[in-house]
Design an enzyme around this catalytic site. Sequence first.
Site, short mmCIF file in Angstrom:
data_model
loop_
_atom_site.label_atom_id
_atom_site.label_comp_id
_atom_site.label_asym_id
_atom_site.label_seq_id
_atom_site.Cartn_x
_atom_site.Cartn_y
_atom_site.Cartn_z
N ASP A 105 0.75 -1.43 -0.16
CA ASP A 105 0.17 -0.09 0.14
C ASP A 105 0.99 1.09 0.04
O ASP A 105 1.85 1.23 -0.43
CB ASP A 105 -0.99 -0.09 1.22
N HIS A 111 -3.82 5.94 3.23
CA HIS A 111 -4.57 4.94 2.77
C HIS A 111 -4.00 3.43 3.36
O HIS A 111 -4.96 2.65 3.77
CB HIS A 111 -4.56 4.70 1.24
N SER A 168 -11.35 -0.95 -1.05
CA SER A 168 -9.81 -1.03 -0.30
C SER A 168 -10.05 -1.17 1.07
O SER A 168 -9.23 -1.52 1.52
CB SER A 168 -9.47 0.52 -0.54
#
Length: 771
Positions: free
Chosen positions: A144, A217, A547
């Site tokens: 990520d 994220h 996600s």
Amino acid sequence: MKSLRFRLLFILTLLITITYHASVVAREKKYQEKKTYIIHMEESTMPVSFSDRIQWYDSSLKSVSDSANMLYAYTEVFHGFSTRLTAEEAKSLEGQPGVLSVLEEMKYELHTTHTPAFLGLEKDEALFFPDSSAASDVVVGVLDTGVWPELKSFDDTGLSEVPKSWKGECEVGKNFSSSSCNRKLIGARSFSNGYESVYGPIDENIESKSPRDDDGHGTHTSTTTTGSAVAEASLFGYAPGTARGMATHARVAIYKVCWNGGCFGSDLLAGMDKAVQDGVDVLSLSIGGSISDYDRDSIAIGAYGAMSKGVFISCSAGNGGPGSSTLSNVAPWITTVGAGTLDRDFPAYVSLGNGKNFSGVSLYSGKPLSDSLMPLVYGGNVSSSSNGNLCLSGSLIPGKVAGKIVVCDRGMNSRVQKGLVVKAAGGVGMILTNTDSSGEELVADAHLVPTAAVGLTTANAIKKYMFSDSNPTATIAFQGTKLDVQPSPVVAAFSSRGPNQITPDILKPDLIAPGVNILAGWTGAAGPTGLQEDTRRVSFNIISGTSMSCPHISGLAALLKGAHPEWSPAAIKSALMTTSYTTYKNGKTIQDVATGKPATPFDYGAGHVNPVSALDPGLVYDATVDDYLGFLCALNYTSTRIKTVTNQSYTCELGKKYSVGDLNYPSFAVPLQTSSGQGGGSSAVTVVKYTRTLTNVGTPATYKVSVSSETQAVKIVVDPESLTFSKPNEMKTYTVTFTASSMPSGTTSFARLVWSDEQHNVGSPIAFGWT
Ligand SMILES: *[C@@H]1O[C@H](CO)[C@@H](O)[C@H](O)[C@H]1NC(C)=O
Ligand SMILES: *[C@@H]1O[C@H](CO)[C@@H](O)[C@H](O)[C@H]1NC(C)=O
Ligand SMILES: *[C@@H]1O[C@H](CO)[C@@H](O)[C@H](O)[C@H]1NC(C)=O
Ligand SMILES: *[C@@H]1O[C@H](CO)[C@@H](O)[C@H](O)[C@H]1NC(C)=O
Ligand SMILES: *[C@@H]1O[C@H](CO)[C@@H](O)[C@H](O)[C@H]1NC(C)=O
């Protein structure tokens, strides 16, 4: 109707353009003649004159280009390297001895609806297992944007020593030291050779060339998988409670492969390669790209290599919904995860001058609006641009907006950006209205201006009032967090849908998990909206996307691995799928929020994950690399293509009848032909037969099959109808024969097959589609 994915791409492109603008354009130009290629090598053909593979790769490379350097050499998930070449050089490399394939690198992107700031919360208590110490040897690798290690979610209190088998490292770099890792966060690496070969050296004023997460994220996904419990977590008081990952006792390792400009295939593969070498048990990828054949897709190839070494891989299904055939990451050795909602909400009420009162959602946390009504205007009526309804940057006319509440439609720019546009033009509030593509899905964001987001029906009612009243007014009231929202879960509108475009005979997505309004850890380098203007800093943020659902499954897989260390990746997937649920307690089918109607297996796969049942599934549909080799034979892959995906010299047996539908998968997809002639009769009937093998992972028992179907058009016969397992790990095979009449092209229909003893229900969805 433009898909959300299209808009997402647009937004991402916009972001990249804004962030990089001139410097990147110039740099990209400089690097432009060459592209990154990933080269698969056939190791067994290495001439004895070479002492090692790297030397051999280098020599092959130098034979086509004097100046090319290797970006990475890959050893774990496949053999080969990546490098920058011109198209001609790539072509001539293809002909070199020992070169299996030369693949142009793909660019991937993160699967959030990258307007960081949805909201949510993940505290459906049923989702959490009792703590299990066996889980502490399990390591989840997250590919990520990196990690913010100072969060309490990475507190390692009570965790034992790092497992001895662990070979990972804590790479030191910009703002990241060896002490950033501990017994929870046991490894962190970053991979940027591919990225830098396209964009030039990383500007460390913008992003850290280290595992440090400047985006948020990666911190969100990794804390969702394995984050330690943190009491009294919330986002500005929203979604208050204890925040925790799925597998609080498992370890996590971070592989930063995504940068401001995207995630490049060469870096991604390097991350997967290293993660497998380091010894992860589970890989979590909330990343996807355009869909392509398995031997052209780096994620599929890397995932195969990882799976063949016993690593479970879950990937996000994508945010291309609600349109059909919008999935990514569909290889059968990957667990493909769609998104559903939780049972909590963040209500905001819109009161109109006509006395009507509508509910929406918001994570706004600043000074509230007063109770008195304010003038209400539509973005499309107070703009200089033709798509003013979208409230794009600079499009609103301040003289017509100042002191008013502005109605803005979703689409194109991010939801929080629209609020900023309203604020900049002097507006005092915003009503964010859904359009057809988002239906009734309510997405709450930490807006910088008082905002309520409303569904399509409410949007239409507000507009009707606004366009018919000569002096429309409104105000917005915020009411914090509401629990027990029903029905829940519902399939998120953005969640990508089947059918599977690459292999229609394999049903995808595999299942859904919470992915709307999820509370998890956040970076200290960006505000909750991700906007540059947002100077707020939070330890937790609430965002949405597949996600967010993918790492729920990764964490749950880690729990299953801890409880059943001997289970293969396919067995874990099967346990998660066959125990998933497709109905609410009242027996009604899980809804699709995009339509308000019952969802189908093309939306939710096997259903919504039910972790407690997954711990004890009774039976599993297991699969080994041999099963996948047979699958590739059924797809008519040549031996070179098979070798590219699997690293095996495998020749499909001549004369053997391979069938894609026979892959021992926990669900069924049956593509059927619409017969061209008129009339029915025997000529219009298709007979399809699938074979499956069940492995007993429970106690001895006799299972009986039941099939429920919503269609008369297909007769379904299971043989035998009863299976008796007398010992652990015993395997039994059955067949399902589908006898289908012709239906108009485009028709879909669904059924469900369940094997049941007294204690376990081993359920599989069946999807029919006529073309
Ligand atoms: C590929 O297969 C060969 C031969 O079985 C084995 O030695 C090698 O380790 C494998 N490589 C990978 C990347 O799995
Ligand atoms: C570096 O990390 C510290 C936390 O240790 C943080 O406060 C600081 O903002 C970070 N700097 C950058 C540039 O990310
Ligand atoms: C609107 O309705 C909600 C829910 O019924 C209620 O809590 C709220 O007070 C109402 N607001 C107004 C202004 O009537
Ligand atoms: C505002 O926009 C709507 C929708 O485009 C339109 O129907 C309406 O006539 C406009 N109102 C004014 C005052 O321009
Ligand atoms: C593979 O080839 C066989 C024989 O030509 C054909 O019948 C079959 O449809 C092909 N399968 C796929 C998946 O293309």
